[in-house]
Design an enzyme around this catalytic site. Structure first.
Site, PDB file in Angstrom:
ATOM      1  N   PRO A 162      41.188 -31.482  14.886  1.00 47.52           N
ATOM      2  CA  PRO A 162      39.845 -31.443  14.309  1.00 47.52           C
ATOM      3  C   PRO A 162      39.745 -32.061  12.913  1.00 47.52           C
ATOM      4  CG  PRO A 162      40.819 -29.240  14.382  1.00 47.52           C
ATOM      5  CD  PRO A 162      41.694 -30.136  15.199  1.00 47.52           C
ATOM      6  N   ASN A 163      38.651 -32.752  12.730  1.00 48.29           N
ATOM      7  CA  ASN A 163      38.242 -33.383  11.469  1.00 48.29           C
ATOM      8  C   ASN A 163      39.044 -34.642  11.127  1.00 48.29           C
ATOM      9  OD1 ASN A 163      36.215 -31.383  10.787  1.00 48.29           O
ATOM     10  ND2 ASN A 163      37.943 -30.005  10.546  1.00 48.29           N
ATOM     11  N   GLU A 209      55.585 -32.211  14.864  1.00 46.57           N
ATOM     12  CA  GLU A 209      54.428 -31.743  14.077  1.00 46.57           C
ATOM     13  C   GLU A 209      54.290 -32.618  12.831  1.00 46.57           C
ATOM     14  OE1 GLU A 209      54.722 -27.641  12.834  1.00 46.57           O
ATOM     15  OE2 GLU A 209      53.135 -27.876  11.334  1.00 46.57           O
ATOM     16  N   TYR A 263      43.585 -36.901   1.600  1.00 45.81           N
ATOM     17  CA  TYR A 263      43.996 -37.601   2.828  1.00 45.81           C
ATOM     18  C   TYR A 263      44.004 -39.126   2.698  1.00 45.81           C
ATOM     19  CZ  TYR A 263      43.344 -32.930   4.753  1.00 45.81           C
ATOM     20  OH  TYR A 263      43.450 -31.574   4.984  1.00 45.81           O
ATOM     21  N   ASN A 301      49.260 -34.018  15.059  1.00 42.61           N
ATOM     22  CA  ASN A 301      48.659 -33.433  13.859  1.00 42.61           C
ATOM     23  C   ASN A 301      47.531 -32.544  14.366  1.00 42.61           C
ATOM     24  OD1 ASN A 301      47.399 -32.693  11.519  1.00 42.61           O
ATOM     25  ND2 ASN A 301      47.400 -34.747  10.622  1.00 42.61           N
ATOM     26  N   ARG A 315      37.035 -38.529   4.667  1.00 37.41           N
ATOM     27  CA  ARG A 315      37.200 -37.097   4.427  1.00 37.41           C
ATOM     28  C   ARG A 315      38.123 -36.849   3.232  1.00 37.41           C
ATOM     29  NH1 ARG A 315      41.172 -33.262   8.058  1.00 37.41           N
ATOM     30  NH2 ARG A 315      40.568 -31.320   7.072  1.00 37.41           N
ATOM     31  N   ARG A 339      49.687 -26.628  -0.907  1.00 34.16           N
ATOM     32  CA  ARG A 339      48.250 -26.316  -0.865  1.00 34.16           C
ATOM     33  C   ARG A 339      48.029 -24.802  -0.721  1.00 34.16           C
ATOM     34  NH1 ARG A 339      45.421 -30.261   3.223  1.00 34.16           N
ATOM     35  NH2 ARG A 339      43.591 -29.409   2.153  1.00 34.16           N
ATOM     36  N   ALA A 361      43.686 -28.035  11.342  1.00 33.53           N
ATOM     37  CA  ALA A 361      43.634 -26.595  11.019  1.00 33.53           C
ATOM     38  C   ALA A 361      44.120 -25.715  12.171  1.00 33.53           C
ATOM     39  CB  ALA A 361      42.218 -26.220  10.610  1.00 33.53           C
ATOM     40  N   ARG A 399      47.692 -22.423   4.469  1.00 36.06           N
ATOM     41  CA  ARG A 399      48.231 -23.622   5.124  1.00 36.06           C
ATOM     42  C   ARG A 399      49.764 -23.617   5.180  1.00 36.06           C
ATOM     43  NH1 ARG A 399      43.600 -27.035   5.393  1.00 36.06           N
ATOM     44  NH2 ARG A 399      42.190 -26.508   3.697  1.00 36.06           N
ATOM     45  N   HIS A 453      51.817 -33.651   9.321  1.00 36.16           N
ATOM     46  CA  HIS A 453      50.696 -33.444   8.401  1.00 36.16           C
ATOM     47  C   HIS A 453      50.673 -34.574   7.385  1.00 36.16           C
ATOM     48  CE1 HIS A 453      50.055 -29.588  10.152  1.00 36.16           C
ATOM     49  NE2 HIS A 453      51.349 -29.357  10.035  1.00 36.16           N
TER      50      HIS A 453
END
Ligand code: DQA
Length: 142
Positions: free
Chosen positions: A9-10, A97, A22, A73, A17, A106, A76, A110, A99
């Site tokens: 998502p996103n 995985e 990012y 990725n 964004r 952060r 969230a 997270r 990111h």
């Protein structure tokens, strides 16, 4: 051989964004770079904002031995989704995985990943280069 990259998502908004976190490159730009760097590897891409669609795609590809593995990725959902963790456990392909940001520098929420323990490994904090590093981890060692 192929590699599937899944973004959650996103991540369709990469480039616009929160560029301070990012960056300002789009995923399409990142994919162009990866496909020209790895011309022998079929790099497929799937993005969804929906947890169930990510699970469906893990199931659809996760038993196909024409793939070296999956770069995920989960956005969230990384921090919340036992269902995605179960899907990763259920399939036979390795999942890396990824990111873009260093999630450990952060907010505390997270720092916890529901999926790290069922993934082959974790790459975080290298911007969009995190995807290249994950591909390197899946390619046969020279
Ligand atoms: C992210 C980190 C997550 O915490 C966040 O929810 C994202 C992106 C990253 O790539 O840095 O959506 O997975």
């Amino acid at each position: 051989m192929k590699i599937l990259i899944i973004n959650g998502p996103n991540l369709n908004l990469l480039g616009t964004r929160e560029p301070g976190i990012y960056g300002n490159r789009s995923m399409e730009n990142c994919l162009d770079t990866l496909r020209s760097r790895y011309p022998e590897t079929g790099i497929e891409y799937f993005q969804s904002n929906h947890e169930g669609e990510i699970i469906d795609r893990l199931h659809a590809t996760g038993f196909n031995d024409g793939y070296l593995g999956i770069v995920l990725n989960a956005g969230a959902y990384t921090h919340t989704s036992l269902a995605i963790a179960d899907a990763i456990s259920a399939i036979s392909l390795p999942v890396i995985e990824v990111h873009i940001s260093n999630v450990h520098s952060r907010e505390e929420i997270r720092h916890r990943s529901m999926i790290s323990g069922v993934c082959r490994g974790v790459i975080a904090g290298f911007g969009l280069d995190s995807y290249r590093l994950a591909i390197e981890a899946l390619l046969p060692q020279k």
